[in-house]
Design an enzyme around this catalytic site. Structure first.
Site, PDB file in Angstrom:
ATOM      1  N   SER A 280      -9.767  -0.602   7.318  1.00 23.22           N
ATOM      2  CA  SER A 280      -9.247  -0.404   5.959  1.00 23.22           C
ATOM      3  C   SER A 280      -8.699  -1.631   5.272  1.00 23.22           C
ATOM      4  O   SER A 280      -8.390  -1.578   4.089  1.00 23.22           O
ATOM      5  CB  SER A 280      -8.163   0.659   5.969  1.00 23.22           C
TER       6      SER A 280
ATOM      7  N   SER B 259      -9.630   2.050   3.331  1.00 18.18           N
ATOM      8  CA  SER B 259      -8.745   2.789   2.462  1.00 18.18           C
ATOM      9  C   SER B 259      -7.803   1.919   1.625  1.00 18.18           C
ATOM     10  O   SER B 259      -7.229   2.413   0.661  1.00 18.18           O
ATOM     11  CB  SER B 259      -7.927   3.776   3.296  1.00 18.18           C
TER      12      SER B 259
ATOM     13  N   LYS C 265       0.846  -1.206   0.000  1.00 19.72           N
ATOM     14  CA  LYS C 265       0.000   0.000   0.000  1.00 19.72           C
ATOM     15  C   LYS C 265       0.878   1.252   0.000  1.00 19.72           C
ATOM     16  O   LYS C 265       1.952   1.256   0.631  1.00 19.72           O
ATOM     17  CB  LYS C 265      -0.899  -0.038   1.245  1.00 19.72           C
TER      18      LYS C 265
HETATM   19  N1  GLN Z   1     -12.793   4.278   7.080  1.00 14.71           N
HETATM   20  C1  GLN Z   1     -12.072   4.530   8.277  1.00 14.71           C
HETATM   21  C2  GLN Z   1     -11.568   5.943   8.293  1.00 14.71           C
HETATM   22  O1  GLN Z   1     -11.790   6.629   7.372  1.00 14.71           O
HETATM   23  C3  GLN Z   1     -10.968   3.544   8.437  1.00 14.71           C
HETATM   24  C4  GLN Z   1      -9.742   3.892   7.680  1.00 14.71           C
HETATM   25  C5  GLN Z   1      -8.589   3.010   7.964  1.00 14.71           C
HETATM   26  O2  GLN Z   1      -8.722   1.950   8.577  1.00 14.71           O
HETATM   27  N2  GLN Z   1      -7.415   3.489   7.584  1.00 14.71           N
HETATM   28  O3  GLN Z   1     -10.944   6.370   9.197  1.00 14.71           O
END
Ligand code: GLN
Length: 464
Positions: A173, A149, A74
């Site tokens: 994410s 994400s 990532k």
């Molecule tokens: N959707 C969650 C957020 O926006 C989780 C994101 C993540 O785990 N990096 O914070």
């Protein structure tokens, strides 16, 4: 529908050279460029790495545990001498001088990195649409999101360009994009894998984890990456807990998480009840679901406002307005360098940490976090695993715009529970009612192996 080529076999065919194997996977990635899954493909470097491994083996080196495994990383995880940007303008073009510990450990076992994957800027989002590289598209339906994400990570495996994707999970994410792309997504408990080399979003939540088709590959990667690291003092040295025999495992589910009006989660509810025929299952209530999302967003925005203050135009990446005063340079760099979602979160985080509101929001959220952990601790005295849905819906249309700014935040309600408590959690696809239903399983601290074992057992059952 998906007309991208897929290559689902983890094992390199007998007689095929490692460079040819890598080349095949690079081609799959290139043919799916319209999905925006990759930020960079490291073609020459990946082929050179494959040649070097072959050469070393020809000279008597034993193949590593990940020989033949193609991976993606990532874009918020550092690889030495490669660009890393967290999908942001402020870090675009930045080249990391070192590799994340987990990356080093995987590469030392002969894994080959073919590229970095697109994601929400600094990991902030649930759809991989907040990115300077264009929204990630789901290979099953390119008009739908891939989740976020770590959306690009999931798609890199979904299309068969990689066998394993390394992502990060702060509040879902890894688990949510894995579910949106039909894959398994695993987040170990907090502190089980070093965060050295991760671009921080919310440090007390961030965890590195994996997406794959196959939980056995996830287990292998986890075992290679876990354990203490001189660069991250938060990594625990605790051993894995004793084995819980799957035949006597005690499962629990939380009734509050299955609103009667939601047909999507109702299907997951039926699946869990079907599992009750194979395992000891109890249903209990949680009584705190409404607090989860607000607590998660108060704490993570607070931590991110502090973590992201380092991007000021002086030390890393973008610099704008150098000819003006220092303040002008800061302001212009940050205005140009951060996307709207990141700006919103920095402002929210700064607000909840401000002198006048600190106790009302930040301190209170810390207390709720402790309360949530205590609730789960009590629950885990009577059970070994908690079963929940991963999401309240499938992937949404890529151009979906909600009128409610909180709607997407609330979609994280199922995944933030394990993150607030720092517990290991996995999302797995289970064949049920002629569909792939995604199930989330949360384990106790240091029960990653047990969590993977129960997941494998559940996947192997033939359910109706
Ligand atoms: N959707 C969650 C957020 O926006 C989780 C994101 C993540 O785990 N990096 O914070």
């Amino acid at each position: 529908m998906n007309n991208s080529p897929t290559f689902m076999n983890n094992t390199k065919p007998e007689g095929m050279s490692l460079p040819d194997w890598v080349q095949q996977h690079l081609e799959i990635a290139e043919q799916s460029a319209h999905l925006n899954a990759f930020v960079h493909l490291f073609k020459d470097e990946a082929l050179a790495a494959a040649q070097n491994i072959e050469k070393a083996i020809a000279h008597g080196k034993k193949p590593g545990k990940l020989y033949g495994v193609i991976i993606s990383v990532k874009d918020n995880i550092c690889i030495a001498d490669r660009p890393v940007s967290a999908a942001s303008a402020i870090l675009k073009g930045y080249v990391s001088p070192f590799s994340a510990t987990a990356v080093e450990r995987l590469v030392a076992e002969d894994a080959i990195i073919i590229g970095t994957t697109n994601c929400d800027e600094f990991g902030m989002g649930s759809a991989s649409t907040h990115t300077i590289y264009g929204a990630v598209r789901n290979a099953d339906d390119a008009d739908k999101v891939a989740g976020g994400s770590s959306g690009g990570a999931a798609v890199s495996v979904q299309i068969g360009a990689c066998h394993l994707a390394i992502g990060t999970d702060t509040g879902g994410s890894i688990r949510q994009p894995a579910a949106f792309c039909g894959l398994a997504g695993f987040k170990p408990g907090y502190g089980k894998i070093s965060r050295h080399g991760l671009i921080a979003y919310a440090s007390s939540f961030d965890q590195l984890g994996f997406i794959a088709r196959d939980t056995s590959l996830i287990r292998l990667a986890y075992d290679i990456c876990r354990g203490t690291d001189e660069f991250d003092s938060t990594v625990s040295s605790a051993a894995e807990a004793a084995e819980i025999p799957v035949s006597t495992a005690r499962l629990a589910t939380l009734s509050d998480f299955f609103p009667a009006s939601n047909v999507f989660t109702q299907q997951c509810f039926r699946l869990i009840h079907e599992l009750g025929k194979h395992f000891n299952l109890t249903t209990t209530s949680f009584n705190g679901m409404d607090y989860l999302v607000p607590t998660y967003y108060i704490l993570t925005t607070a931590e991110s406002s502090s973590n992201l203050s380092r991007y000021d135009g002086v030390r890393y990446g973008l610099r704008v307005g150098e000819e003006g005063s220092l303040d002008t340079m800061y302001t212009q760099t940050r205005t140009r360098g951060f996307g709207a979602e990141v700006e919103k979160r920095i402002m929210l985080g700064t607000f909840v940490l401000s002198e006048g509101y600190y106790d009302a929001y930040y301190t209170k959220a810390q207390k709720v976090r402790r309360w949530v952990r205590n609730q789960l601790e009590t629950l885990f005295q009577e059970s070994d695993f908690v079963l929940l849905p991963v999401t309240a819906s499938g992937p949404w249309p890529i151009d979906y715009k909600s009128n409610d700014p909180l709607e997407v935040y609330y979609s994280d309600v199922y995944t933030v529970l394990a993150s607030l408590a720092g517990l290991p959690a996995i999302s797995i696809p289970v064949d049920f009612e002629n569909e792939k239903v995604h199930l989330q399983i949360i384990g106790k601290p240091n029960n990653e192996h047990n969590l993977l074992a129960i997941s494998e057992k559940i996947i192997s059952l033939s359910l109706k």
